[in-house]
Design a protein around this motif. Structure first.
Motif, PDB file in Angstrom:
ATOM      1  N   UNK A 100      91.748   1.404 -14.295  1.00 37.60           N
ATOM      2  CA  UNK A 100      91.064   0.136 -14.540  1.00 37.60           C
ATOM      3  C   UNK A 100      90.547   0.109 -15.973  1.00 37.60           C
ATOM      4  N   UNK A 101      89.882  -1.001 -16.326  1.00 38.84           N
ATOM      5  CA  UNK A 101      89.180  -1.150 -17.614  1.00 38.84           C
ATOM      6  C   UNK A 101      90.087  -0.863 -18.800  1.00 38.84           C
ATOM      7  N   UNK A 102      91.240  -1.536 -18.839  1.00 32.75           N
ATOM      8  CA  UNK A 102      92.121  -1.363 -19.979  1.00 32.75           C
ATOM      9  C   UNK A 102      92.718   0.018 -20.102  1.00 32.75           C
ATOM     10  N   UNK A 103      92.701   0.775 -18.998  1.00 30.77           N
ATOM     11  CA  UNK A 103      93.293   2.106 -18.997  1.00 30.77           C
ATOM     12  C   UNK A 103      92.361   3.209 -19.424  1.00 30.77           C
ATOM     13  N   UNK A 104      91.078   2.908 -19.587  1.00 28.40           N
ATOM     14  CA  UNK A 104      90.120   3.949 -19.971  1.00 28.40           C
ATOM     15  C   UNK A 104      89.251   4.387 -18.797  1.00 28.40           C
ATOM     16  N   UNK A 105      89.509   3.863 -17.616  1.00 27.77           N
ATOM     17  CA  UNK A 105      88.685   4.178 -16.454  1.00 27.77           C
ATOM     18  C   UNK A 105      89.559   4.568 -15.269  1.00 27.77           C
TER      19      UNK A 105
END
Length: 327
Positions: A100-105
């Motif tokens: 999630x979160x643009x691939x940072x989560x």
């Protein structure tokens, strides 16, 4: 709710719902309820598996078993989350993982088999994992919706008579808490990969007689220790957008809000938690506009809700015990 898909139709939805009610029902039994031949059911089932990511698997119900289970939220250095998620997917104690979160989560669920395993993950491996910047751990306290109660039931495509015809034969209630015995592990090892495994296959895997396998599986299902669930890609039904909702309520409103969430069509899962928020829910919708409409409408109007944060999923890495197919 209604399905919006150019590839799959109402019969596919009815088949998925039938499998959610009784994942081990024979194709002939499902066909009789749906009003089609067993060959049609088998053909649709194979297509859903090949094109829709359908899998039928047995799931241990941690809540009924009184086991520890958690939802964890990791914030990672950019470009590192996919590799960390893949490593987590190989662990037997993780049961679903999403980016999630643009691939940072990374958001994932874990069911440690022992306090030692829990401490090894939460206090050992994760804090020492390079490129993990932040860890939030939410212990699941109470389930409002999800688990054996599947999201497809909210489409209401099968009537009460059809549902009753599909349900497994009732068994007398078992006394005492739900339990999984050590000798059940070979049986569950097969069913966690294929919830529709035949009785002869289960007999070979366990070394028990076919009648003994049938009795034990029926007892496990009746006790609630295990349930048979379905995995599929929600986009095949026209609902490609999913988000985890981190909800904070006043303590007095916690149960009331959770019970209300369970009735919302958009909610596939909701649970009370310990941690930075006190309810975690998963919303499944057609698009971001519908997600906004839900957040600002039905959810936003619930009395007692103090704060909501939404984390839209970018990609599923693992679902229902094993890595998601075709990822």
């Amino acid at each position: 709710m209604r399905m919006e898909s150019d590839t799959f139709d109402e019969l596919d939805l009815r088949l998925l719902d039938a499998l959610e009610i009784n994942g081990r029902a024979s194709f002939s039994r499902i066909g009789a309820v749906l009003g089609v031949s067993d060959q049609t059911v088998a053909r649709r089932y194979r297509r859903l598996c090949d094109e829709g990511g359908l899998r039928v698997v047995a799931v241990r119900d941690a809540e009924r078993l009184g086991q520890d289970h958690w939802t964890l939220r990791l914030r990672c250095v950019p470009d590192s989350a996919p590799a960390i998620a893949e490593a987590l997917a190989k662990r037997p104690d993780t049961n679903w993982i999403g980016l999630a979160a643009g691939g940072t989560e990374i958001i994932f669920g874990t069911r440690p088999r022992s306090p030692g395993d829990r401490d090894d993950l939460l206090l050992g491996k994760l804090p020492r994992t390079p490129r993990v910047l932040e860890i939030h751990a939410h212990q699941i306290l109470h389930r409002f919706y999800g688990g054996p109660s599947g999201w497809l039931r909210k489409f209401a495509v099968l009537d009460d008579d059809e549902v009753a015809a599909l349900r497994p034969e009732p068994r007398p209630a078992t006394s005492g808490p739900a339990r999984i015995e050590p000798e059940d592990e070979p049986l569950l090892a097969v069913l966690e990969r294929d919830g529709r495994a035949t009785y002869p296959r289960l007999q070979r895997a366990t070394g028990r007689s076919e009648s003994a396998v049938k009795r034990r599986l029926a007892a496990l299902l009746a006790s609630g220790a295990v349930y048979v669930d379905v995995e599929y890609r929600s986009e095949i039904l026209g609902y490609p957008t999913a988000a985890v909702l981190w909800i904070t309520t006043s303590p007095a409103a916690l149960h009331r809000v959770g019970e209300a969430l369970a009735t919302h069509d958009e909610i596939a899962h909701a649970a009370a938690t310990a941690g930075p928020s006190n309810i975690i829910a998963t919303a499944v919708v057609r698009n971001t506009a519908d997600l906004y409409a839900y957040l600002s409408g039905p959810l936003g109007r619930l009395e007692g809700v103090q704060h909501v944060e939404a984390s839209p999923f970018l990609r599923r890495v693992k679902q229902l015990t094993y890595p998601s197919p075709g990822r």
